[in-house]
Design an enzyme around this catalytic site. Structure first.
Site, short mmCIF file in Angstrom:
data_model
loop_
_atom_site.label_atom_id
_atom_site.label_comp_id
_atom_site.label_asym_id
_atom_site.label_seq_id
_atom_site.Cartn_x
_atom_site.Cartn_y
_atom_site.Cartn_z
N ASP A 282 0.80 -1.23 0.00
CA ASP A 282 0.00 0.00 0.00
C ASP A 282 0.83 1.28 0.00
OD1 ASP A 282 0.71 -0.26 2.86
OD2 ASP A 282 -0.74 1.38 3.14
N ASP B 61 5.68 0.43 3.16
CA ASP B 61 5.86 -0.82 3.88
C ASP B 61 5.53 -2.01 2.98
OD1 ASP B 61 3.10 -0.75 3.70
OD2 ASP B 61 2.83 0.00 5.73
N TYR C 88 -5.71 1.55 9.27
CA TYR C 88 -6.75 2.09 8.37
C TYR C 88 -8.10 1.99 9.08
CZ TYR C 88 -3.38 2.44 4.61
OH TYR C 88 -2.30 2.81 3.84
N GLU D 7 6.03 9.66 2.87
CA GLU D 7 5.63 8.32 2.45
C GLU D 7 4.62 8.38 1.30
OE1 GLU D 7 4.49 4.00 4.37
OE2 GLU D 7 4.07 5.80 5.53
#
Length: 530
Positions: free
Chosen positions: A108, A111, A260, A504
């Site tokens: 995603d 990571d 999430y 990120e």
């Protein structure tokens, strides 16, 4: 004359063979021509109702091509036609403990976990972009790459749904993953699976996956009908599952909330049902979003910010499409409900426009939509994506005016707003830097991304890879096409690898950027129906 020729036995054999050869060649030639004509017909049928792009904008075309590449950076599984030299096969045994092939899909962000909720959202947005602007993508020779990236996700999502009321929503342990810094190709840790089912439901993740597969079924309808039907079947099963057991996955599986966390499932149910209506034209799905649930789930009359977590705004825009272009034999009551969705979408459009009487104050001094510090560009790009779609709905339907508390605006005003947001991302900002990696000369060099930060030939495991996390050198592998988190409200950006809030990249922000850029690649309208 025939008798005058005087055939011998040898001649008969010769000319018989020649006749057979001629007939064979003729038949083959006819079939080839017929196939060509059929192909031309199919392509004509597919594109004849598609608007023809004009005035290609090179800056947006090259940025669009770049942004698409990030999906290749994030791919898991056995890579085919790999366009990223520093990526290799990874996650090949994902799902094997349950005799499933979950090797595909996307990591995603920076990571190495596969989170099903944002991955499904990525697929839905990418499908929507292809459906609205596939003609633009085709004009700049990027449509095949977009469809390939979409299928890489949907193959995973189909395999993650082995039974009607079972959906695997995560591969990998985030706690273990976040204590490692390693290339995906070198992973050796166990990668446990997480599922939702009838005992531990997850309405929003099941509904978002239904939306992803329903929208993707429309993309593949003219490419691979069998695959399209498979996607649609899974979408319908997942929607029933989501609607039958109305429980947030953050409640059923509390540990997912750390990464999430969902704010509610009502928006995903409407989102999924809207896409299922577009995919099937089954009136029950339209009734679900209008008469049945508009008041409880619809958030009518108030605008919200589009993101991986909240799809109210996108649902309102998508349902506006039906109001702009007509929805066939729809009862008057449901048409009135669609009008209310459109009116709510217009409230949001008026918030976007900087000089509107109802303009949002959630923007920086330079005009960037800014809502939260973490991954701040997601809302900027998402807002611009919705604005360019809505402006094209207006343009295509010959709707000339949008009224914001009495002040009149044109479709071009929404497009200008969208352009202002993407131009900021591409470098027209107080920092004079692009937030799209690889675009221009100044862009983030220390993005928070494992694969990008570790040299290909490094022999590191879980923990010793952190020496690359702490390295003062720029990332050795450029993650072309990644859009980073974005600036703070004071319009500053700290290019440090440990700054995951700003540095990120995520696949879902990239999907939104791909959608936005595909709408700006050329001046064109949208199709009136999918």
């Amino acid at each position: 004359m025939e008798k005058k020729i005087g055939y011998s036995d040898a001649n008969i054999k010769y000319y018989g063979s020649a006749l057979c050869w001629w007939l064979t060649v003729s038949v083959v030639a006819i079939l080839v021509v017929a196939a060509g004509v059929f192909t031309i017909f199919i392509n004509f049928h597919r594109h004849s109702h598609s608007p023809q792009p004009s005035n290609i904008v090179p800056k947006y075309a090259s940025s669009f091509q770049l942004a698409l590449q990030f999906f290749d950076v994030q791919k898991s599984g056995k890579l085919k036609n790999n366009r990223v030299w520093w990526r290799g096969d990874s996650g090949l045994r994902d799902g094997s403990e349950e005799n499933l092939d979950l090797s595909k899909g996307l990591y995603d962000a920076g990571d190495l976990v596969k989170f099903g909720f944002p991955m499904a959202f990525t697929a839905t947005v990418l499908s929507w972009a292809i459906l609205e602007y596939g003609h633009n993508m085709d004009a700049v020779k990027q449509l095949d790459y977009a469809v390939d990236s979409l299928k890489w996700i949907t193959d995973y999502l189909v395999n993650a749904h082995p039974f009607a009321e079972v959906l695997y929503i995560q591969v990998g342990d985030p706690e273990v993953d976040h204590n490692c810094w390693e290339r995906p190709e070198n992973m050796t840790e166990k990668r446990p699976l997480t599922q939702v089912n009838s005992s531990y439901p997850g309405t929003e993740v099941a509904a978002e996956t239904a939306a992803a597969l329903a929208s993707a079924s429309l993309v593949f309808k003219e490419i691979n009908l069998t695959y399209s039907q498979i996607l649609l079947e899974h979408a319908q099963q997942l929607f029933i599952f989501a609607d039958t057991y109305k429980v947030s996955y953050s409640v059923s599986i509390p540990q997912v909330g750390k990464y999430y966390n969902s704010s509610g499932y009502e928006d995903e149910l409407l989102w999924a049902s809207s896409w299922l209506y577009h995919a099937t034209k089954d009136p029950s799905y339209l009734n679900y979003v209008t008469e049945k649930n508009k008041n409880e789930f619809g958030s009518l009359g108030s605008g919200s910010w589009f993101s991986w977590d909240d799809k109210h705004a996108a649902t309102q825009v998508l349902l506006s499409r039906l109001n702009f272009f007509g929805a066939g034999d729809v009862p008057d009551t449901e048409n009135l409900d669609l009008q209310k969705y459109r009116e709510t979408a217009e409230i949001l459009m008026c918030k976007f426009l900087p000089d509107s009487p109802t303009a949002t104050t959630n923007r920086t001094k330079s005009g960037l939509i800014w809502v939260v510090p973490w991954n701040s560009l997601q809302h900027s790009v998402a807002s611009a994506f919705l604005a360019v779609i809505y402006s094209d709905y207006m343009f295509t339907s010959q709707t000339e005016n949008l009224y914001c508390s009495g002040k009149m605006y044109k479709p071009v005003d929404l497009r200008k707003f969208a352009i202002s947001q993407v131009d900021y991302v591409l470098g027209e900002n107080p920092m004079n830097m692009s937030f799209l990696v690889g675009h221009g000369s100044e862009y983030p060099k220390y993005i928070h991304h494992r694969g990008s930060s570790i040299p290909v030939d490094a022999k590191t495991g879980c923990r010793d890879g952190f020496k690359w996390y702490d390295s003062p050198d720029p990332n050795p592998n450029v993650a072309f096409g990644a859009i980073v988190g974005g600036p703070f409200f004071n319009e500053t950006y700290n290019d440090f690898r440990n700054n995951s809030m700003q540095a990120e990249p995520t696949t879902y922000s990239n999907a939104l950027l791909v959608g936005l850029l595909s709408g700006l690649v050329a001046s064109s309208s949208v199709v009136s129906s999918f």
